[in-house]
Design an enzyme around this catalytic site. Structure first.
Site, PDB file in Angstrom:
ATOM      1  N   CYS A  34       0.823  -1.215   0.000  1.00 14.46           N
ATOM      2  CA  CYS A  34       0.000   0.000   0.000  1.00 14.46           C
ATOM      3  C   CYS A  34       0.853   1.260   0.000  1.00 14.46           C
ATOM      4  CB  CYS A  34      -0.957   0.009   1.194  1.00 14.46           C
ATOM      5  SG  CYS A  34      -0.104   0.063   2.773  1.00 14.46           S
ATOM      6  N   ASP A  36       2.259   2.674   2.525  1.00 11.00           N
ATOM      7  CA  ASP A  36       2.162   3.478   3.740  1.00 11.00           C
ATOM      8  C   ASP A  36       3.426   3.342   4.584  1.00 11.00           C
ATOM      9  OD1 ASP A  36      -0.275   4.090   2.816  1.00 11.00           O
ATOM     10  OD2 ASP A  36      -1.425   3.056   4.357  1.00 11.00           O
ATOM     11  N   CYS A  59      -2.897   5.420   5.478  1.00  9.95           N
ATOM     12  CA  CYS A  59      -4.358   5.419   5.514  1.00  9.95           C
ATOM     13  C   CYS A  59      -4.873   5.747   6.917  1.00  9.95           C
ATOM     14  CB  CYS A  59      -4.861   4.045   5.090  1.00  9.95           C
ATOM     15  SG  CYS A  59      -4.597   2.816   6.366  1.00  9.95           S
ATOM     16  N   CYS A 103      -2.693  -2.714   8.635  1.00  9.33           N
ATOM     17  CA  CYS A 103      -2.351  -1.363   9.094  1.00  9.33           C
ATOM     18  C   CYS A 103      -1.933  -1.409  10.561  1.00  9.33           C
ATOM     19  CB  CYS A 103      -3.545  -0.429   8.919  1.00  9.33           C
ATOM     20  SG  CYS A 103      -4.397  -0.617   7.331  1.00  9.33           S
TER      21      CYS A 103
HETATM   22 FE1  FES Z   1      -1.673  -0.003   4.231  1.00 10.70          FE
HETATM   23 FE2  FES Z   1      -3.425   1.013   5.862  1.00 10.70          FE
HETATM   24  S1  FES Z   1      -3.724   0.531   3.771  1.00 10.70           S
HETATM   25  S2  FES Z   1      -1.319   0.690   6.224  1.00 10.70           S
END
Ligand code: FES
Length: 141
Positions: A34, A36, A59, A103
């Site tokens: 993702c 992040d 996110c 996450c």
């Molecule tokens: Fe990857 Fe939340 S979508 S940390």
């Protein structure tokens, strides 16, 4: 409702956001899928986490997870912070949707990475099995 009130609260009003200058340990982890990234800063005195701050570029669930994780380890002995699991973070947040569980994993990994950094900087011996290589990191993609 997809997200619990707790998640929304910590997403809208994250606790302990920021940077600690001269932190005693810094942990940065990321999820290559993702994209992040989460960074956690620790101030440590006598084996106790006296202050903690985080910066999360990610996110809402990642922000809520890091906010909750920092609250859960603040003022705690390092040994206790190391027992923090992503599951405990999810429970404290009153749940996350299944596709958002990763996450919360970032939060657990970031805390561990910050403690490991503290140990490494100070030449403190530790049980390596407590710090399994993070499956995803910012430099593995
Ligand atoms: Fe990857 Fe939340 S979508 S940390």
């Amino acid at each position: 409702m997809l997200y619990s009130e707790k998640v929304m609260d910590h997403f809208m009003h994250p606790r302990n956001v920021g940077v600690i200058e001269n932190a005693d340990g810094v942990g940065e982890v990321g999820n290559v899928k993702c994209g992040d990234i989460m960074k956690i800063y620790l101030k440590i005195e006598n084996d106790v986490i006296t202050d903690v701050k985080f910066n999360t570029f990610g996110c809402g669930s990642a922000i809520a997870s890091s906010s909750m994780a920092t609250e859960m380890i603040k003022g705690k002995p390092i040994a206790e912070a190391l027992t923090l699991t992503n599951k405990a973070v999810v429970e404290a947040l009153e749940g996350l949707p299944a596709h958002k569980l990763h996450c919360s994993v970032l939060a657990e990994e970031a805390v561990k990475a910050a403690v490991k950094d503290y140990y490494d900087r100070n030449g403190i011996d530790y049980d390596k099995s407590l710090f399994p290589d993070a499956p995803c990191c910012t430099h593995c993609g």
